[in-house]
Design a protein around this motif. Structure first.
Motif, PDB file in Angstrom:
ATOM      1  N   LYS A  10       0.830  -1.210   0.000  1.00  0.00           N
ATOM      2  CA  LYS A  10       0.000   0.000   0.000  1.00  0.00           C
ATOM      3  C   LYS A  10       0.864   1.259   0.000  1.00  0.00           C
ATOM      4  O   LYS A  10       0.585   2.221  -0.713  1.00  0.00           O
ATOM      5  N   ILE A  11       1.910   1.246   0.815  1.00  0.00           N
ATOM      6  CA  ILE A  11       2.812   2.403   0.879  1.00  0.00           C
ATOM      7  C   ILE A  11       3.515   2.588  -0.462  1.00  0.00           C
ATOM      8  O   ILE A  11       3.586   3.694  -0.997  1.00  0.00           O
ATOM      9  N   ASN A  12       4.036   1.493  -1.015  1.00  0.00           N
ATOM     10  CA  ASN A  12       4.731   1.577  -2.298  1.00  0.00           C
ATOM     11  C   ASN A  12       3.808   2.055  -3.416  1.00  0.00           C
ATOM     12  O   ASN A  12       4.215   2.866  -4.251  1.00  0.00           O
ATOM     13  N   LEU A  13       2.591   1.587  -3.419  1.00  0.00           N
ATOM     14  CA  LEU A  13       1.627   2.028  -4.438  1.00  0.00           C
ATOM     15  C   LEU A  13       1.385   3.535  -4.332  1.00  0.00           C
ATOM     16  O   LEU A  13       1.365   4.245  -5.348  1.00  0.00           O
ATOM     17  N   LYS A  14       1.260   4.024  -3.123  1.00  0.00           N
ATOM     18  CA  LYS A  14       1.067   5.461  -2.894  1.00  0.00           C
ATOM     19  C   LYS A  14       2.279   6.258  -3.395  1.00  0.00           C
ATOM     20  O   LYS A  14       2.137   7.298  -4.051  1.00  0.00           O
ATOM     21  N   ILE A  15       3.473   5.752  -3.105  1.00  0.00           N
ATOM     22  CA  ILE A  15       4.710   6.415  -3.553  1.00  0.00           C
ATOM     23  C   ILE A  15       4.790   6.423  -5.076  1.00  0.00           C
ATOM     24  O   ILE A  15       5.121   7.438  -5.689  1.00  0.00           O
TER      25      ILE A  15
END
Length: 195
Positions: A10-15
């Motif tokens: 989820k964090i990587n997708l946001k980044i």
């Protein structure tokens, strides 16, 4: 093994969505082939390995990094990498030294990359009837490189601050990494197209 895979994804997708927005912004000024679009995968590798290292604590004994993949040790210490070479141990350039092998298996052929550091490498070289070749990389020139780099610097500095990365060379190291891919001045002898 990554234990916080959902959180990390989820964090990587946001980044990556934020990085896409920067790419779209740069594209309006410098065209679709720009610094961010060319280096998108390498930037993603750098940032995603950072997130994995932050949220999935690695054992202290893991010290070796395979830039642009980094580890927890790299993030908490002031590790500076001033110069990368074409023989640097990094995943993109490693492709240039990897072997593209064809192995017959159940009447089918399988294609995969094998690193020279891998134990399978010597075995394939010794027993293979197939031919192998090295790929060579030539640096490219893009117009307005320095202006485009400023967008990346701002993005990486914001990322560093947001995720409390202690390595003060976090942004500089990636910028030094770019030097193996890009020419600072247009090479008049270079036959390939500049962007």
């Amino acid at each position: 093994m990554v234990y916080n895979i959902d959180k990390i994804n989820k964090i990587n997708l946001k980044i990556f969505k934020s990085l896409d927005k920067i790419n779209l912004k740069i594209s309006k000024h410098y065209g679709k082939i720009n610094l961010i679009s060319i280096m998108m995968i390498e930037i993603q590798r750098y940032l995603s390995s950072t997130i994995i290292s932050i949220y999935d604590k690695q054992p202290k004994y893991i010290n070796q990094i395979d830039f642009p993949h980094v580890n927890q040790n790299y993030l908490i210490k002031n590790i500076k990498i001033e110069k990368f070479t074409m023989k640097s141990n990094n995943n993109l350039y490693k492709l240039k030294y990897d072997i593209l092998s064809l192995i017959k298996k159940n009447n089918d052929f399988e294609i995969f990359n094998v690193s020279p550091k891998n134990h399978i490498y010597k075995k394939i070289i010794k027993n293979s009837i197939f031919s192998f070749s090295k790929q060579h990389f030539q640096k490219i020139y893009i117009k307005n490189y320095l202006e485009q780099k400023e967008y990346l610097i701002k993005f990486l500095n914001t990322f560093k601050f947001q995720y409390k990365i202690k390595n003060k060379f976090f942004t500089d190291n990636f910028l030094n990494y770019l030097e193996i891919f890009f020419l600072k001045k247009k090479n008049l002898n270079q036959t390939q197209k500049s962007y």
